[in-house]
Design an enzyme around this catalytic site. Structure first.
Site, short mmCIF file in Angstrom:
data_model
loop_
_atom_site.label_atom_id
_atom_site.label_comp_id
_atom_site.label_asym_id
_atom_site.label_seq_id
_atom_site.Cartn_x
_atom_site.Cartn_y
_atom_site.Cartn_z
N ASP A 12 0.85 -1.20 0.00
CA ASP A 12 0.00 0.00 0.00
C ASP A 12 0.89 1.25 0.00
O ASP A 12 0.87 2.02 0.95
CB ASP A 12 -0.95 -0.01 1.22
CG ASP A 12 -0.20 -0.06 2.55
OD1 ASP A 12 0.98 -0.46 2.57
OD2 ASP A 12 -0.80 0.33 3.57
N ASP A 17 6.87 1.30 2.12
CA ASP A 17 6.64 0.33 1.03
C ASP A 17 7.56 0.68 -0.14
O ASP A 17 8.15 -0.20 -0.78
CB ASP A 17 5.20 0.38 0.53
CG ASP A 17 4.17 0.13 1.62
OD1 ASP A 17 3.68 -1.00 1.73
OD2 ASP A 17 3.85 1.07 2.38
N ASN A 42 -2.53 2.53 3.53
CA ASN A 42 -1.99 3.86 3.85
C ASN A 42 -2.77 4.96 3.14
O ASN A 42 -2.90 6.08 3.64
CB ASN A 42 -0.52 3.96 3.42
CG ASN A 42 0.39 3.22 4.38
OD1 ASN A 42 0.14 3.18 5.57
ND2 ASN A 42 1.45 2.63 3.85
N THR A 129 3.26 -5.98 2.51
CA THR A 129 3.67 -4.89 3.39
C THR A 129 2.52 -3.91 3.62
O THR A 129 2.75 -2.74 3.95
CB THR A 129 4.90 -4.14 2.81
OG1 THR A 129 4.56 -3.67 1.50
CG2 THR A 129 6.11 -5.02 2.74
N PHE A 170 -0.60 -1.06 12.55
CA PHE A 170 -1.53 -0.55 11.52
C PHE A 170 -2.02 -1.60 10.53
O PHE A 170 -3.23 -1.71 10.27
CB PHE A 170 -0.86 0.62 10.76
CG PHE A 170 -1.70 1.14 9.64
CD1 PHE A 170 -2.76 2.01 9.89
CD2 PHE A 170 -1.47 0.76 8.32
CE1 PHE A 170 -3.57 2.49 8.86
CE2 PHE A 170 -2.26 1.23 7.28
CZ PHE A 170 -3.31 2.09 7.55
N ASN A 171 -1.11 -2.37 9.90
CA ASN A 171 -1.54 -3.28 8.82
C ASN A 171 -2.54 -4.32 9.32
O ASN A 171 -3.44 -4.72 8.59
CB ASN A 171 -0.33 -4.00 8.21
CG ASN A 171 0.53 -3.07 7.38
OD1 ASN A 171 0.08 -2.01 6.95
ND2 ASN A 171 1.79 -3.46 7.17
N HIS A 243 9.75 0.33 8.41
CA HIS A 243 9.15 -1.00 8.66
C HIS A 243 9.22 -1.96 7.46
O HIS A 243 9.72 -3.07 7.57
CB HIS A 243 7.68 -0.83 9.03
CG HIS A 243 7.42 0.10 10.16
ND1 HIS A 243 7.56 -0.28 11.47
CD2 HIS A 243 6.99 1.39 10.20
CE1 HIS A 243 7.23 0.73 12.26
NE2 HIS A 243 6.88 1.75 11.52
N ASP A 244 8.65 -1.52 6.34
CA ASP A 244 8.41 -2.47 5.24
C ASP A 244 9.69 -3.00 4.60
O ASP A 244 9.70 -4.10 4.04
CB ASP A 244 7.52 -1.82 4.18
CG ASP A 244 6.12 -1.56 4.70
OD1 ASP A 244 5.72 -2.21 5.69
OD2 ASP A 244 5.41 -0.72 4.11
C1 BDR Z 1 3.00 -0.32 8.61
O1 BDR Z 1 1.93 0.60 8.52
C2 BDR Z 1 2.07 1.39 7.37
O2 BDR Z 1 1.73 2.71 7.64
C3 BDR Z 1 3.48 1.22 6.89
O3 BDR Z 1 3.57 1.33 5.48
C4 BDR Z 1 3.85 -0.16 7.36
O4 BDR Z 1 3.49 -1.14 6.43
C5 BDR Z 1 3.74 -0.05 9.91
O5 BDR Z 1 2.90 -0.24 10.99
CA CA Z 2 2.94 -0.55 4.12
#
Ligand code: BDR
Ligand code: CA
Length: 319
Positions: A12, A17, A42, A129, A170-171, A243-244
Protein backbone atom coordinates in the site's frame (compact mmCIF):
# COMPACT_ATOMS: atom_id res chain seq x y z
CA UNK A 1 24.62 -20.11 -9.42
CA UNK A 2 21.89 -20.10 -6.79
CA UNK A 3 18.32 -20.09 -8.20
CA UNK A 4 16.48 -16.82 -8.03
CA UNK A 5 13.69 -16.72 -5.52
CA UNK A 6 10.23 -15.99 -7.00
CA UNK A 7 8.61 -13.19 -5.04
CA UNK A 8 5.34 -11.27 -5.23
CA UNK A 9 5.10 -7.85 -3.59
CA UNK A 10 1.74 -6.83 -2.13
CA UNK A 11 1.71 -3.30 -0.79
CA UNK A 12 0.00 0.00 0.00
CA UNK A 13 2.70 2.49 -1.01
CA UNK A 14 3.31 4.18 1.36
CA UNK A 15 6.75 5.66 2.08
CA UNK A 16 8.32 2.57 3.64
CA UNK A 17 6.64 0.33 1.03
CA UNK A 18 8.49 2.45 -1.53
CA UNK A 19 11.77 1.74 0.29
CA UNK A 20 10.97 -1.99 0.23
CA UNK A 21 10.42 -1.78 -3.56
CA UNK A 22 13.78 -0.05 -4.00
CA UNK A 23 15.49 -2.82 -2.02
CA UNK A 24 13.79 -5.50 -4.15
CA UNK A 25 14.25 -3.93 -7.58
CA UNK A 26 17.97 -3.39 -6.97
CA UNK A 27 18.39 -7.12 -6.38
CA UNK A 28 16.80 -8.69 -9.42
CA UNK A 29 19.84 -10.88 -9.84
CA UNK A 30 18.67 -12.72 -6.71
CA UNK A 31 14.93 -12.08 -6.70
CA UNK A 32 12.61 -12.92 -9.56
CA UNK A 33 9.97 -10.24 -8.97
CA UNK A 34 6.87 -11.75 -10.54
CA UNK A 35 4.55 -8.83 -9.84
CA UNK A 36 3.13 -6.33 -7.43
CA UNK A 37 -0.43 -5.93 -6.20
CA UNK A 38 -1.78 -2.85 -4.50
CA UNK A 39 -4.02 -2.97 -1.46
CA UNK A 40 -5.94 -0.12 0.13
CA UNK A 41 -4.29 0.88 3.41
CA UNK A 42 -1.99 3.86 3.85
CA UNK A 43 -4.05 5.58 1.17
CA UNK A 44 -7.01 4.78 -1.06
CA UNK A 45 -6.69 2.02 -3.62
CA UNK A 46 -6.60 4.55 -6.44
CA UNK A 47 -3.66 6.43 -4.89
CA UNK A 48 -1.59 3.42 -3.82
CA UNK A 49 -2.10 1.78 -7.23
CA UNK A 50 -0.95 4.99 -8.91
CA UNK A 51 2.08 5.12 -6.62
CA UNK A 52 2.97 1.49 -7.37
CA UNK A 53 2.83 2.13 -11.11
CA UNK A 54 4.96 5.29 -10.78
CA UNK A 55 7.52 3.67 -8.47
CA UNK A 56 8.16 0.72 -10.77
CA UNK A 57 8.89 3.13 -13.62
CA UNK A 58 10.95 5.50 -11.43
CA UNK A 59 13.09 2.63 -10.21
CA UNK A 60 13.69 1.17 -13.68
CA UNK A 61 11.41 -1.81 -13.13
CA UNK A 62 8.73 -0.86 -15.61
CA UNK A 63 8.46 -4.48 -16.75
CA UNK A 64 7.24 -5.64 -13.30
CA UNK A 65 3.48 -6.11 -13.68
CA UNK A 66 1.37 -4.04 -11.30
CA UNK A 67 -2.24 -4.97 -10.53
CA UNK A 68 -4.89 -3.37 -8.39
CA UNK A 69 -6.04 -5.54 -5.52
CA UNK A 70 -8.69 -4.99 -2.87
CA UNK A 71 -10.24 -1.54 -2.73
CA UNK A 72 -11.62 -2.03 0.80
CA UNK A 73 -10.81 -4.19 3.84
CA UNK A 74 -12.92 -7.37 4.18
CA UNK A 75 -15.32 -6.00 6.80
CA UNK A 76 -14.00 -2.67 8.05
CA UNK A 77 -14.02 0.85 6.72
CA UNK A 78 -10.79 2.12 5.20
CA UNK A 79 -8.91 4.58 7.43
CA UNK A 80 -5.97 5.96 5.40
CA UNK A 81 -2.81 7.02 7.26
CA UNK A 82 -2.47 10.46 5.66
CA UNK A 83 -0.83 11.89 8.78
CA UNK A 84 2.11 9.46 8.40
CA UNK A 85 2.39 9.07 4.61
CA UNK A 86 0.82 12.28 3.30
CA UNK A 87 -2.10 12.89 1.00
CA UNK A 88 -0.51 11.14 -1.96
CA UNK A 89 0.98 8.36 0.18
CA UNK A 90 4.56 9.34 -0.69
CA UNK A 91 5.18 12.22 1.69
CA UNK A 92 6.60 15.36 0.07
CA UNK A 93 7.69 13.47 -3.04
CA UNK A 94 5.90 14.01 -6.35
CA UNK A 95 6.84 11.38 -8.89
CA UNK A 96 6.24 12.06 -12.58
CA UNK A 97 3.03 10.62 -14.01
CA UNK A 98 3.38 7.53 -16.16
CA UNK A 99 1.67 5.84 -19.09
CA UNK A 100 1.97 2.41 -17.48
CA UNK A 101 -1.37 0.77 -16.63
CA UNK A 102 -2.32 -2.19 -14.40
CA UNK A 103 -1.52 -5.50 -16.09
CA UNK A 104 -4.98 -6.99 -15.58
CA UNK A 105 -8.49 -6.13 -14.50
CA UNK A 106 -8.61 -8.47 -11.51
CA UNK A 107 -5.49 -8.39 -9.35
CA UNK A 108 -6.30 -11.46 -7.25
CA UNK A 109 -6.99 -13.57 -10.33
CA UNK A 110 -3.76 -12.35 -11.93
CA UNK A 111 -1.83 -13.30 -8.80
CA UNK A 112 -3.42 -16.75 -8.79
CA UNK A 113 -2.57 -17.26 -12.48
CA UNK A 114 1.00 -16.07 -11.90
CA UNK A 115 1.51 -18.51 -9.02
CA UNK A 116 0.01 -21.45 -10.86
CA UNK A 117 1.90 -20.47 -14.01
CA UNK A 118 5.30 -20.86 -12.36
CA UNK A 119 7.46 -23.61 -13.86
CA UNK A 120 6.73 -27.01 -12.33
CA UNK A 121 8.36 -27.47 -8.94
CA UNK A 122 8.81 -23.74 -8.33
CA UNK A 123 7.04 -21.83 -5.61
CA UNK A 124 6.20 -18.21 -4.80
CA UNK A 125 7.20 -16.20 -1.74
CA UNK A 126 4.56 -13.61 -0.90
CA UNK A 127 5.82 -10.33 0.55
CA UNK A 128 2.90 -8.30 1.92
CA UNK A 129 3.67 -4.89 3.39
CA UNK A 130 0.12 -3.60 3.76
CA UNK A 131 -3.17 -4.90 5.17
CA UNK A 132 -3.56 -8.60 4.38
CA UNK A 133 -6.81 -8.26 2.41
CA UNK A 134 -5.44 -9.50 -0.93
CA UNK A 135 -3.65 -12.47 0.58
CA UNK A 136 -6.76 -13.52 2.51
CA UNK A 137 -8.90 -13.22 -0.63
CA UNK A 138 -6.34 -15.22 -2.60
CA UNK A 139 -6.24 -18.05 -0.05
CA UNK A 140 -10.01 -18.20 0.33
CA UNK A 141 -10.86 -17.87 -3.37
CA UNK A 142 -8.15 -20.09 -4.80
CA UNK A 143 -7.00 -22.55 -2.12
CA UNK A 144 -5.20 -24.50 -4.84
CA UNK A 145 -2.38 -21.93 -4.67
CA UNK A 146 -1.46 -22.99 -1.12
CA UNK A 147 0.89 -25.74 -2.15
CA UNK A 148 2.73 -23.37 -4.50
CA UNK A 149 3.40 -20.82 -1.75
CA UNK A 150 6.82 -21.19 -0.26
CA UNK A 151 6.57 -18.68 2.54
CA UNK A 152 4.81 -15.44 3.48
CA UNK A 153 7.26 -12.79 4.70
CA UNK A 154 5.02 -10.01 5.94
CA UNK A 155 5.28 -6.67 7.68
CA UNK A 156 2.61 -6.46 10.34
CA UNK A 157 1.77 -7.15 13.94
CA UNK A 158 3.63 -6.86 17.20
CA UNK A 159 4.40 -9.05 20.17
CA UNK A 160 4.25 -6.11 22.55
CA UNK A 161 2.53 -2.79 21.94
CA UNK A 162 1.12 -1.18 18.84
CA UNK A 163 1.52 1.96 16.76
CA UNK A 164 -2.03 2.72 15.63
CA UNK A 165 -3.54 1.85 19.02
CA UNK A 166 -1.85 0.89 22.27
CA UNK A 167 -1.94 -2.77 21.24
CA UNK A 168 -2.31 -2.94 17.45
CA UNK A 169 -0.01 -2.41 14.52
CA UNK A 170 -1.53 -0.55 11.52
CA UNK A 171 -1.54 -3.28 8.82
CA UNK A 172 -3.24 -5.80 11.08
CA UNK A 173 -5.60 -3.25 12.65
CA UNK A 174 -6.68 -2.08 9.17
CA UNK A 175 -8.04 -5.53 8.28
CA UNK A 176 -7.97 -7.88 11.28
CA UNK A 177 -10.23 -10.51 9.70
CA UNK A 178 -7.92 -10.79 6.69
CA UNK A 179 -4.92 -11.07 9.00
CA UNK A 180 -6.57 -13.86 11.01
CA UNK A 181 -7.25 -15.77 7.80
CA UNK A 182 -3.59 -15.48 6.79
CA UNK A 183 -2.11 -16.29 10.24
CA UNK A 184 -4.53 -19.19 10.53
CA UNK A 185 -3.75 -20.64 7.11
CA UNK A 186 -1.02 -22.97 8.38
CA UNK A 187 1.50 -21.67 5.84
CA UNK A 188 5.10 -20.79 6.77
CA UNK A 189 5.06 -17.16 7.92
CA UNK A 190 7.81 -14.77 8.92
CA UNK A 191 6.35 -11.84 10.85
CA UNK A 192 8.41 -8.66 10.50
CA UNK A 193 6.38 -6.84 13.13
CA UNK A 194 7.07 -3.83 15.30
CA UNK A 195 9.29 -5.93 17.62
CA UNK A 196 11.96 -5.73 14.94
CA UNK A 197 10.83 -2.96 12.59
CA UNK A 198 10.78 -0.28 15.27
CA UNK A 199 14.49 -0.95 15.74
CA UNK A 200 15.07 -0.56 11.99
CA UNK A 201 15.40 3.19 11.81
CA UNK A 202 17.12 5.66 9.58
CA UNK A 203 18.34 8.55 11.69
CA UNK A 204 17.20 12.14 11.17
CA UNK A 205 20.70 12.86 9.89
CA UNK A 206 20.59 10.01 7.38
CA UNK A 207 17.16 11.09 6.14
CA UNK A 208 18.20 14.72 5.80
CA UNK A 209 21.37 13.54 4.02
CA UNK A 210 19.17 11.85 1.41
CA UNK A 211 16.98 14.92 1.11
CA UNK A 212 19.99 17.18 0.58
CA UNK A 213 21.45 14.90 -2.07
CA UNK A 214 21.47 16.26 -5.62
CA UNK A 215 21.03 12.73 -6.98
CA UNK A 216 17.59 11.86 -8.34
CA UNK A 217 16.67 8.70 -6.46
CA UNK A 218 18.31 9.59 -3.15
CA UNK A 219 16.69 13.04 -3.16
CA UNK A 220 13.25 11.58 -4.01
CA UNK A 221 13.52 9.14 -1.10
CA UNK A 222 14.67 12.00 1.12
CA UNK A 223 11.51 13.88 0.14
CA UNK A 224 9.42 10.89 1.08
CA UNK A 225 11.18 10.11 4.35
CA UNK A 226 11.40 13.73 5.53
CA UNK A 227 7.60 13.65 5.77
CA UNK A 228 7.92 11.04 8.54
CA UNK A 229 10.05 13.43 10.58
CA UNK A 230 7.24 16.02 10.47
CA UNK A 231 4.48 13.47 11.23
CA UNK A 232 2.86 13.24 14.68
CA UNK A 233 4.51 9.83 15.34
CA UNK A 234 8.06 11.06 14.80
CA UNK A 235 8.05 14.81 15.49
CA UNK A 236 11.09 15.59 17.64
CA UNK A 237 12.46 12.04 17.43
CA UNK A 238 15.93 11.04 16.24
CA UNK A 239 14.78 9.04 13.25
CA UNK A 240 12.01 6.99 11.71
CA UNK A 241 11.36 3.27 11.38
CA UNK A 242 11.51 1.88 7.84
CA UNK A 243 9.15 -1.00 8.66
CA UNK A 244 8.41 -2.47 5.24
CA UNK A 245 12.02 -2.64 4.06
CA UNK A 246 12.63 -5.32 6.70
CA UNK A 247 10.72 -7.92 4.66
CA UNK A 248 12.96 -7.64 1.60
CA UNK A 249 16.15 -7.28 3.62
CA UNK A 250 15.22 -10.39 5.58
CA UNK A 251 14.87 -12.29 2.30
CA UNK A 252 18.21 -11.03 1.05
CA UNK A 253 20.16 -11.08 4.34
CA UNK A 254 18.40 -13.38 6.84
CA UNK A 255 21.48 -13.48 9.08
CA UNK A 256 21.02 -9.81 9.98
CA UNK A 257 17.91 -10.80 11.91
CA UNK A 258 16.88 -13.09 14.74
CA UNK A 259 13.50 -14.15 16.06
CA UNK A 260 11.42 -16.77 17.82
CA UNK A 261 8.78 -19.21 16.62
CA UNK A 262 5.38 -18.83 18.25
CA UNK A 263 1.67 -19.18 17.70
CA UNK A 264 -0.02 -15.95 16.60
CA UNK A 265 -3.73 -15.11 16.58
CA UNK A 266 -5.45 -11.84 15.75
CA UNK A 267 -7.99 -10.08 17.93
CA UNK A 268 -10.92 -9.43 15.59
CA UNK A 269 -13.13 -7.81 18.22
CA UNK A 270 -14.35 -4.24 18.14
CA UNK A 271 -12.83 -3.70 21.58
CA UNK A 272 -9.68 -2.04 22.88
CA UNK A 273 -7.47 -4.76 21.38
CA UNK A 274 -8.86 -4.79 17.85
CA UNK A 275 -6.10 -5.88 15.50
CA UNK A 276 -3.71 -6.99 18.23
CA UNK A 277 -1.53 -9.95 17.27
CA UNK A 278 -1.67 -12.21 20.31
CA UNK A 279 1.75 -13.89 20.31
CA UNK A 280 1.88 -16.93 22.55
CA UNK A 281 5.37 -16.95 24.04
CA UNK A 282 4.73 -19.64 26.65
CA UNK A 283 7.42 -22.28 26.47
CA UNK A 284 4.83 -25.04 26.56
CA UNK A 285 3.18 -23.60 23.46
CA UNK A 286 6.30 -23.06 21.37
CA UNK A 287 7.36 -25.06 18.31
CA UNK A 288 3.99 -26.25 17.06
CA UNK A 289 3.20 -26.78 13.39
CA UNK A 290 1.86 -23.59 11.83
CA UNK A 291 3.92 -21.41 14.12
CA UNK A 292 5.11 -18.04 12.94
CA UNK A 293 8.73 -16.86 13.04
CA UNK A 294 8.44 -13.52 14.86
CA UNK A 295 11.54 -11.41 14.24
CA UNK A 296 12.78 -9.38 17.20
CA UNK A 297 16.43 -8.50 16.59
CA UNK A 298 18.43 -6.75 13.88
CA UNK A 299 21.99 -5.72 13.16
CA UNK A 300 21.04 -2.04 12.84
CA UNK A 301 24.29 -0.59 11.42
CA UNK A 302 24.22 -3.25 8.69
CA UNK A 303 20.54 -2.55 7.99
CA UNK A 304 21.18 1.19 7.64
CA UNK A 305 24.23 0.69 5.43
CA UNK A 306 22.40 -1.64 3.06
CA UNK A 307 19.39 0.68 2.76
CA UNK A 308 21.54 3.75 2.05
CA UNK A 309 23.98 1.95 -0.27
CA UNK A 310 21.10 0.40 -2.21
CA UNK A 311 19.39 3.76 -2.73
CA UNK A 312 22.74 5.21 -3.85
CA UNK A 313 23.23 2.34 -6.31
CA UNK A 314 20.32 3.61 -8.44
CA UNK A 315 22.00 6.98 -8.89
CA UNK A 316 25.35 5.37 -9.66
CA UNK A 317 23.74 3.48 -12.56
CA UNK A 318 22.04 6.57 -13.98
CA UNK A 319 25.13 8.81 -13.74
C1 BDR B 1 3.00 -0.32 8.61
O1 BDR B 1 1.93 0.60 8.52
C2 BDR B 1 2.07 1.39 7.37
O2 BDR B 1 1.73 2.71 7.64
C3 BDR B 1 3.48 1.22 6.89
O3 BDR B 1 3.57 1.33 5.48
C4 BDR B 1 3.85 -0.16 7.36
O4 BDR B 1 3.49 -1.14 6.43
C5 BDR B 1 3.74 -0.05 9.91
O5 BDR B 1 2.90 -0.24 10.99
CA1 CA C 1 2.94 -0.55 4.12
Amino acid sequence: MENKRNIWLDADPGIDDAVAFAMAFANRDRLNICGLSSVAGNQTSERVTGNALKLTVFLGAEDVPVVQGAVLPLLREIVPAGDIHGKSGLGYCELPSVEKKPAAENGILFLRDTILGLPEGEKMTLVPTGPLTNIALLLKTFPEVRERIDEIVLMGGSGAGGNVTATAEFNIWADPEAAQIVFGAGLPIVMCGLDVTQQCILTREQILGLYQSDKTVQHAYGEMLRFYLDSPSYKGSDGAAIHDAVTVLYLLHPRLFAGKRMHVEVDCSEGLNRGMTVCDMRRSQLQKPGDVLVLNQVDLPAFQKIVLDTLASYDAVSE
